[in-house]
Motif scaffolding. Structure first.
Motif, short mmCIF file in Angstrom:
data_model
loop_
_atom_site.label_atom_id
_atom_site.label_comp_id
_atom_site.label_asym_id
_atom_site.label_seq_id
_atom_site.Cartn_x
_atom_site.Cartn_y
_atom_site.Cartn_z
N ALA A 89 10.45 76.34 -1.91
CA ALA A 89 9.70 77.30 -2.72
C ALA A 89 8.69 76.62 -3.62
O ALA A 89 7.58 77.11 -3.83
N GLN A 90 9.05 75.46 -4.16
CA GLN A 90 8.17 74.74 -5.06
C GLN A 90 7.36 73.71 -4.30
O GLN A 90 7.91 72.87 -3.57
N ALA A 91 6.05 73.75 -4.47
CA ALA A 91 5.17 72.83 -3.75
C ALA A 91 5.45 71.37 -4.11
O ALA A 91 5.24 70.48 -3.29
N ASP A 92 5.94 71.11 -5.32
CA ASP A 92 6.18 69.71 -5.70
C ASP A 92 7.40 69.13 -5.00
O ASP A 92 7.63 67.92 -5.05
N GLN A 93 8.16 69.98 -4.29
CA GLN A 93 9.31 69.50 -3.53
C GLN A 93 9.04 69.49 -2.02
O GLN A 93 9.90 69.11 -1.24
N ASP A 94 7.85 69.92 -1.62
CA ASP A 94 7.50 70.08 -0.21
C ASP A 94 6.62 68.91 0.25
O ASP A 94 5.49 68.78 -0.20
N PRO A 95 7.09 68.06 1.16
CA PRO A 95 6.27 66.95 1.65
C PRO A 95 5.03 67.39 2.42
O PRO A 95 4.17 66.56 2.72
N ALA A 96 4.94 68.70 2.73
CA ALA A 96 3.76 69.22 3.42
C ALA A 96 2.78 69.84 2.43
O ALA A 96 1.91 70.62 2.83
N ALA A 97 2.92 69.52 1.16
CA ALA A 97 2.05 70.09 0.13
C ALA A 97 1.70 69.06 -0.92
O ALA A 97 2.48 68.13 -1.19
N VAL A 98 0.52 69.22 -1.51
CA VAL A 98 0.15 68.45 -2.70
C VAL A 98 -0.11 69.44 -3.81
O VAL A 98 -0.59 70.55 -3.58
N VAL A 99 0.22 69.05 -5.04
CA VAL A 99 0.06 69.95 -6.17
C VAL A 99 -1.15 69.52 -7.00
O VAL A 99 -1.49 68.34 -7.07
N PHE A 100 -1.78 70.51 -7.61
CA PHE A 100 -2.95 70.25 -8.44
C PHE A 100 -2.53 70.13 -9.91
O PHE A 100 -1.36 70.18 -10.25
N GLY A 101 -3.49 69.99 -10.76
CA GLY A 101 -3.25 69.87 -12.18
C GLY A 101 -4.57 69.67 -12.87
O GLY A 101 -5.62 69.65 -12.22
N LEU A 102 -4.56 69.52 -14.17
CA LEU A 102 -5.79 69.36 -14.92
C LEU A 102 -6.57 68.15 -14.41
O LEU A 102 -6.11 67.01 -14.51
N GLY A 103 -7.73 68.41 -13.83
CA GLY A 103 -8.56 67.33 -13.31
C GLY A 103 -8.21 66.88 -11.91
O GLY A 103 -8.88 66.01 -11.35
N TYR A 104 -7.18 67.46 -11.32
CA TYR A 104 -6.76 67.08 -9.97
C TYR A 104 -6.94 68.25 -9.00
O TYR A 104 -6.59 69.38 -9.31
N PHE B 24 -1.10 62.58 3.65
CA PHE B 24 -0.77 62.61 2.23
C PHE B 24 -0.16 61.26 1.86
O PHE B 24 0.82 60.83 2.48
N ARG B 25 -0.74 60.61 0.88
CA ARG B 25 -0.17 59.36 0.36
C ARG B 25 0.24 59.60 -1.08
O ARG B 25 -0.59 59.93 -1.93
N TRP C 70 9.05 61.11 -2.40
CA TRP C 70 9.21 59.67 -2.19
C TRP C 70 10.26 59.40 -1.13
O TRP C 70 10.12 58.47 -0.33
N LYS C 71 11.31 60.19 -1.10
CA LYS C 71 12.33 60.02 -0.08
C LYS C 71 11.76 60.29 1.31
O LYS C 71 12.09 59.62 2.28
N ALA C 72 10.89 61.30 1.39
CA ALA C 72 10.29 61.66 2.68
C ALA C 72 9.25 60.64 3.13
O ALA C 72 9.01 60.47 4.32
N GLY C 73 8.62 59.96 2.17
CA GLY C 73 7.58 58.99 2.50
C GLY C 73 6.23 59.63 2.72
O GLY C 73 6.10 60.86 2.73
N ASP C 74 5.21 58.79 2.85
CA ASP C 74 3.87 59.29 3.13
C ASP C 74 3.88 60.11 4.41
O ASP C 74 4.67 59.85 5.33
#
Length: 282
Positions: free
Chosen positions: A197-212, A146-147, A158-162
């Motif tokens: 609990a929230q994927a946007d706070q988990d460095p082992a997850a990426v979150v989706f969105g419109l077009g992503y 994950f980058r 960002w604190k956790a890094g890539d």
């Protein structure tokens, strides 16, 4: 058998030990089908076959797989829309008799039922990658990387890094469709404790969105990772060596880290520590 039954968006070829599904290409064909290209389904992976009326003068022939036989459907976990189900063949209603014939012929060859002990349908081929809202995910068959994007990633990431996760460190994946609220791809790590609990706070997850993270990109990715995890024993140790990074990339990350520091989202100690880590990668 050996005959071919063509429907809308796909054609099924009935072979002695499998069904080969070839998907059409075109603007009307679901993007997931186009991404898959074709699927060979061994008869031992099939539990049943159904034929039912479809919409607007059609009938639908469907293969029912044994639980756990296909990493794609295991990763999807029932979240695919009916129109994106790769094991549905939609035919004109006037071909119902022919479809019933093939359904009966196929049923007569089935001998297995219940959960499969291993994946019987091949996973999508690697390498695979896709853009999520907060980062780029890539998989080379041995590790997931994950980058983070500075425009979308949370300060926690960002604190956790890539991140880089060898498949031997993983126990599975959690895919939540980008077509629903809070869609994401989360890597489940062995002995890592309870993830945020929230994927946007988990460095082992990426979150989706419109077009992503669209289904046709993120689901085959999740399936390929899941298949690799199932085929890989845990690694006894993980190398901590890192490849040298692009100086321009390091400079950009330090700049963004400074912005987080000035905004009060990163403490003085965190800023100094993370900056030292980034400089050490040069």
């Amino acid at each position: 058998m050996g005959d071919v039954l063509a429907g809308f968006h796909a054609a099924w070829e009935f072979e002695s030990d499998s069904v080969l599904i070839r998907y059409e290409r075109g603007i009307r064909t679901p993007k997931l089908f186009q991404a898959l290209g074709e699927r060979r389904v061994p008869l031992e992976a099939i539990e049943g076959v159904t034929l039912a009326p479809g919409k607007r003068g059609t009938v639908v022939l469907r293969i029912e797989l044994r639980p756990g036989a296909d990493p794609l459907m295991e990763a999807a976990s029932g979240q695919l829309k009916e129109s994106s189900d790769p094991y549905r063949l939609v035919l004109p209603a006037e071909r119902e008799t022919l479809a019933e014939y093939y359904a009966d012929e196929l049923r007569a060859r089935l001998t297995e039922s219940g959960p499969a002990e291993r994946h019987l349908v091949a996973a999508p081929e690697v390498p695979l990658q896709f853009k999520a809202y907060d980062g780029k995910a890539s998989f080379d068959g041995t590790a997931v990387a994950f980058r983070w994007f500075w425009t979308g990633a949370s300060s926690a990431k960002w604190k956790a890094g890539d991140q880089r996760f060898p498949v031997g460190e993983l126990s599975g994946v959690e895919w939540r469709s980008p077509e629903v609220f809070e869609g994401h791809l989360r890597l489940l790590r062995r002995d890592a404790g309870t993830p945020p609990a929230q994927a946007d706070q988990d460095p082992a997850a990426v979150v989706f969105g419109l077009g992503y993270g669209p289904v046709h990109e993120s689901l085959p990715f999740a399936a390929a990772v899941l298949a690799a995890v199932r085929n890989c024993a845990p690694v006894p140790a993980v190398s901590t060596a890192r490849a040298r990074r692009d100086p321009a990339d390091i400079a950009e990350r330090i700049r963004h880290l400074g912005e987080l520091h000035q905004a009060g989202l990163v403490t003085d100690e965190e800023f100094s520590s993370k900056k030292a880590e980034l400089l050490a990668e040069l």
